[in-house]
Design a protein around this motif. Structure first.
Motif, short mmCIF file in Angstrom:
data_model
loop_
_atom_site.label_atom_id
_atom_site.label_comp_id
_atom_site.label_asym_id
_atom_site.label_seq_id
_atom_site.Cartn_x
_atom_site.Cartn_y
_atom_site.Cartn_z
N LEU A 21 -10.53 11.14 -5.93
CA LEU A 21 -9.42 10.53 -5.49
C LEU A 21 -8.92 9.38 -6.18
O LEU A 21 -9.97 8.27 -6.31
CB LEU A 21 -9.54 10.46 -3.85
CG LEU A 21 -8.13 9.91 -3.24
CD1 LEU A 21 -6.85 11.17 -3.45
CD2 LEU A 21 -8.33 9.76 -1.65
N ARG A 68 -12.73 3.67 -8.54
CA ARG A 68 -12.89 3.57 -6.99
C ARG A 68 -14.29 3.84 -6.45
O ARG A 68 -14.82 3.15 -5.72
CB ARG A 68 -11.97 4.61 -6.23
CG ARG A 68 -10.84 4.20 -6.02
CD ARG A 68 -9.94 5.06 -4.79
NE ARG A 68 -10.66 4.72 -3.55
CZ ARG A 68 -10.30 5.29 -2.33
NH1 ARG A 68 -9.15 6.14 -2.36
NH2 ARG A 68 -10.87 4.97 -1.21
N THR A 88 -5.68 1.67 0.51
CA THR A 88 -4.64 2.14 1.16
C THR A 88 -3.81 0.56 1.48
O THR A 88 -2.59 0.58 1.40
CB THR A 88 -4.56 2.72 2.21
OG1 THR A 88 -5.53 2.75 3.26
CG2 THR A 88 -4.57 4.32 1.90
N VAL A 108 -5.17 11.81 3.07
CA VAL A 108 -6.42 12.26 2.19
C VAL A 108 -7.55 11.34 2.32
O VAL A 108 -8.84 11.74 2.25
CB VAL A 108 -5.91 12.61 0.82
CG1 VAL A 108 -6.87 13.15 0.10
CG2 VAL A 108 -4.89 13.72 0.83
N ASP A 109 -7.22 10.05 2.14
CA ASP A 109 -8.21 9.10 1.85
C ASP A 109 -9.03 9.00 3.06
O ASP A 109 -10.39 8.91 3.27
CB ASP A 109 -7.45 7.74 1.67
CG ASP A 109 -8.68 6.51 1.53
OD1 ASP A 109 -9.60 6.88 0.50
OD2 ASP A 109 -8.38 5.37 1.97
N GLN A 120 -11.37 12.17 3.53
CA GLN A 120 -12.40 12.27 2.42
C GLN A 120 -13.71 11.16 2.91
O GLN A 120 -14.73 11.41 2.75
CB GLN A 120 -11.76 11.55 1.05
CG GLN A 120 -12.84 11.44 -0.19
CD GLN A 120 -13.30 12.83 -0.63
OE1 GLN A 120 -12.49 13.78 -0.44
NE2 GLN A 120 -14.29 12.79 -1.16
N HIS A 121 -13.04 9.91 3.56
CA HIS A 121 -14.18 8.71 3.78
C HIS A 121 -14.63 8.74 5.17
O HIS A 121 -15.44 7.81 5.45
CB HIS A 121 -13.64 7.31 2.99
CG HIS A 121 -13.24 7.52 1.62
ND1 HIS A 121 -14.53 7.80 0.85
CD2 HIS A 121 -12.36 7.46 0.95
CE1 HIS A 121 -13.91 7.72 -0.32
NE2 HIS A 121 -12.66 7.85 -0.54
#
Ligand code: HEM
Lengths: 290, 223
Positions: free
Chosen positions: A70, A179, A197, B77-78, B81-82
């Motif tokens: 990602l 990342r 983000t 999504v972040d 995922q985390h």
């Protein structure tokens, strides 16, 4: 009504017709293929499930060892990003780079060649109508398929190698790798991984309309690397200059601008000491906490 | 207890022939790797189906967290995922599965091609198979955009540009896919709908046809 018929193959449950039990289920007939046939359930399915479990475990190990990548949030104004499709589209992507199927001949590239290739694949049973099934007795079909396979492999490889080369000459590290690296560094230092983000780059500029600073930056070309909004380019590993005052002092800033640092060029000869002082002054004021 | 429930249902719906047909169909020697190791090439269809099932299940779990709008897509999504427990495994399965299913389907297609199994009377099944192939590529293309990171965004932009260069209808394909003048909010919702509803629906219908035809015709005989 004809319900009394003895040969009737249905029984009636209420007003619904259901086939009569017994004799209706055809016993399996394994004579069509000679040899050691076996029933699908349970004999074969059991073995299949054992293989399935092994595949599943291998697959889970893969997903744990290699988390899905990602990168950073989509930024349509990012002009430095090198686009790359998923690997199974690379052959098409590469094909369209050749001059004889792009530009004014692009119709050949997007419709002609793929159309003929996939069209004949789709209609293969109607093009190759002979009875012979063994591939070594069907030289034309086999040769065409092998040729397509080799071409697809070749195109994919060229495309991928070119992408790697592009990354190398532009000094780009793919964003998802950047990342991961940052998260690993943070974990090693016992800190929370940096959030993608709410990036640090979203810090407000202080004294944003300083005309003198603007003209010096335009002259020196800082903005081509650090971006017009001074948010940097994460993909190319160029830091944001917003909030840089929190990280570096005025003296350190002047030192970096004068002598450069890693891939940051030195401006000691292009800019006067006075101009560098103005920049360093202004940059030192760029603090998020004020 | 179980048996009487079964009998009660069977008496009304006559379900026995439905599953006995699947259960008792023969697995001939020439496709059984237990007898001839080289027969493993006949497993690729089943493996493709296995991975397809994994894709559908992991995809269903992904949509529990995924939000298809340009502000939240990446963040969701972040987060998955985390932060979500096992989230990275579910996403990893869907991500790597998407590649694996293409590999398996490719090998299956080659098996069918090189054993000449697409010939009469199995022409229709081959055509259905190729349609499945295209649907799978479509799923790959639309799914790539959904994480809404730079890689997703710029690859889709290029993909749509390529579609745009198709003579005569390119412009319409572009507008249909983008849902507007740029790759933006409507593109994402469109790709999401196509990826999650339209293509899987078509895929399931085609798979049903594929399997029905295999059951009707039986697998192709030994070479
Ligand atoms: C989601 C994708 C697909 C799944 C799950 C699937 C599944 C299967 C299965 C389980 C079989 C039984 C034989 C075997 O396992 O090898 C089969 C047979 C067959 N498949 Fe597929 N398939 C898929 C895609 C395709 C594609 C892309 C093609 C080619 C265009 C194709 C053409 C055929 C044909 C012609 C047969 C009959 C072969 C024979 O009787 O020997 N299928 N498929």
């Amino acid at each position: 009504m004809a319900h009394g018929n003895k040969n009737e193959k249905v029984v009636y449950v209420g007003d619904s017709r259901v086939r009569k039990p017994g004799g209706a289920t055809i016993p399996p007939d394994y004579t069509s293929f000679p040899g050691r046939s076996e029933a699908f359930i349970p004999n074969f399915l059991l073995k299949e499930w054992m293989v399935g479990c092994v595949v599943l475990v291998g697959f889970l190990v893969l997903t744990i060892a290699h988390p899905a990548p990602l990168g950073y949030p989509a930024n349509p104004t990012n002009s430095a990003f090198i686009p790359i499709p998923d690997w199974y589209f690379l052959f098409l992507y590469q094909l369209l780079k050749y001059p004889w199927v792009s530009g004014s001949y692009v119709a050949w590239g997007v419709v002609g060649i793929p159309g003929v290739a996939f069209g004949s694949l789709l209609l293969a049973p109607f093009l190759d109508t002979g009875k012979e099934r063994r591939f070594y007795r069907r030289p034309i079909a086999t040769a065409l398929m092998l040729l397509s396979l080799v071409s697809c492999y070749y195109l994919t490889k060229v495309s991928w190698d070119f992408y790697q080369h592009e990354l190398e000459i532009t000094g780009t590290i793919p964003e998802h790798t950047v990342r991961e690296e940052k998260a690993r560094e943070a974990a090693a230092a016992g800190k929370e991984p940096p959030s993608a983000t709410k990036p640090a780059e979203a810090v407000e500029l202080v004294d944003a309309d300083n005309a003198e600073v603007k003209s010096i930056m335009e002259k020196a070309g800082c903005l081509t690397c650090h971006a017009t909004d001074l948010k940097g380019q994460a993909g190319a590993n160029i830091p944001a200059l917003r909030g840089v005052g929190d990280l570096l002092t005025k003296e350190e800033l002047a030192e970096i601008i004068t002598n450069g640092k890693d891939k940051m060029p030195a401006f000691g000869t292009d800019l006067s000491a006075e101009e560098i002082g103005t920049l360093a002054d202004w940059l030192a004021k760029q603090k998020a906490t004020e | 207890m179980f048996k009487s429930v079964y009998n009660w249902i069977d008496e009304r719906l006559d379900v026995t022939p439905l599953w006995r047909d699947v259960a008792d169909h023969e697995v001939p020697e020439h496709v059984n790797p237990a007898h001839h190791f080289s027969a493993f090439v006949y497993c690729f269809g089943g493996l493709t189906f296995f991975i397809t099932v994994i894709q559908i299940l992991s995809g269903m779990f992904l949509t529990m967290y995924y939000v298809p709008d340009i502000i939240n897509a990446y963040a969701s999504v972040d987060y998955l995922q985390h932060k979500v427990p096992f989230g990275s495994i579910v996403r990893g399965m869907h991500h790597w599965g998407a590649s694996l299913v293409i590999v398996m389907m490719f090998l299956h297609t080659l098996r069918v091609f090189f054993t000449g199994s697409y010939k009469a009377p199995r022409e229709m099944n081959w055509v259905v198979g190729m349609l499945i192939f295209f649907i799978m590529l479509g799923l790959g293309f639309t799914g790539y955009l959904l994480p809404w990171d730079n890689k997703a965004y710029f690859a889709t932009k290029v993909g749509i540009q390529i579609a745009n260069s198709v003579p005569y209808i390119g412009e319409y394909i572009k507008i249909f896919l983008q849902g507007g003048e740029i790759v933006g909010a409507t593109t994402l919702t469109r790709f999401f709908a196509i990826h999650v509803f339209f293509l899987p629906g078509a895929l399931l219908a085609l798979l049903a046809a594929h399997f029905l035809m295999i059951r009707k015709q039986g697998i192709a005989g030994p070479l």
